[in-house]
Motif scaffolding. Structure first.
Motif, short mmCIF file in Angstrom:
data_model
loop_
_atom_site.label_atom_id
_atom_site.label_comp_id
_atom_site.label_asym_id
_atom_site.label_seq_id
_atom_site.Cartn_x
_atom_site.Cartn_y
_atom_site.Cartn_z
N ALA A 85 0.82 -1.25 0.10
CA ALA A 85 -0.02 -0.03 -0.13
C ALA A 85 1.04 1.22 0.05
N ALA A 86 2.09 1.13 0.76
CA ALA A 86 2.73 2.53 0.66
C ALA A 86 3.56 2.77 -0.51
N VAL A 87 3.93 1.69 -1.22
CA VAL A 87 4.57 1.75 -2.65
C VAL A 87 3.44 2.41 -3.50
N ILE A 88 2.26 1.74 -3.69
CA ILE A 88 1.20 2.08 -4.43
C ILE A 88 0.81 3.61 -4.31
N LEU A 91 3.44 5.60 -5.80
CA LEU A 91 3.38 5.90 -7.29
C LEU A 91 2.35 6.82 -7.48
N PHE A 92 1.03 6.77 -6.72
CA PHE A 92 -0.02 7.71 -7.15
C PHE A 92 0.41 9.34 -6.66
N THR A 93 1.28 9.36 -5.68
CA THR A 93 1.74 10.57 -5.35
C THR A 93 2.62 11.34 -6.51
N VAL A 98 3.77 14.58 -11.35
CA VAL A 98 4.09 14.75 -12.82
C VAL A 98 2.91 15.50 -13.57
N ASP A 99 1.73 15.11 -13.09
CA ASP A 99 0.51 15.48 -14.01
C ASP A 99 0.21 17.02 -13.96
N SER A 100 0.61 17.49 -12.43
CA SER A 100 0.28 18.84 -12.14
C SER A 100 1.24 19.78 -12.78
N ALA A 101 2.65 19.12 -12.91
CA ALA A 101 3.81 20.08 -13.56
C ALA A 101 3.19 19.93 -15.08
N TRP A 102 2.94 18.83 -15.64
CA TRP A 102 2.68 18.96 -17.11
C TRP A 102 1.38 19.90 -17.36
N TYR A 103 0.25 19.86 -16.40
CA TYR A 103 -0.63 20.64 -16.98
C TYR A 103 -0.31 21.86 -16.74
#
Length: 118
Positions: A85-88, A91-93, A98-103
């Motif tokens: 759960a910590a790894v997942i 990954l989501f974080t 990355v998505d926010s920086a790209w947007y």
């Protein structure tokens, strides 16, 4: 092994061997006594006016400490689920960052093209 040749003739060669006693302990209770080792060599050609005497030196060093490597079982199912759960979550974080920086960078580029950059 390594073979070193001195075209000039005289040389000083030093060889070092370091040995560390090691014990491997397996889940079955069996123990394997072995050694880990490392080697180093230093080689220097001597010129005709060198003050050093041509020589070969061997140094053997047996470490007084013993390394013990023990095979262990992994944690329980609960530990595995918690780590997964910590790894997942990590990954989501990272994906969100990355998505926010790209947007935001794409919005900034669109504004720059339109001449509205602040």
């Amino acid at each position: 092994g390594a073979w070193t040749h001195s075209p000039g003739g005289a040389a000083v060669a030093r060889y070092f061997l370091k040995v560390v006693p090691t014990t491997y302990e397996f889940l079955s209770g069996e123990a394997l006594h072995s050694s880990q080792y490392s080697t180093t060599q230093h080689f220097k050609e001597l010129g005709p006016d060198s003050a050093l005497t041509p020589s070969v030196q061997f140094t053997f060093e047996l470490t007084p400490l013993r390394v013990s490597k023990r095979e262990e079982r992994g944690g329980s199912l609960l530990v595995f689920l918690t780590r997964s759960a910590a790894v997942i979550g990590g990954l989501f974080t990272v994906a969100g960052i990355v998505d926010s920086a790209w947007y935001h960078s794409s919005r900034h580029l669109i504004k720059m093209r339109q001449g509205k950059a602040a």
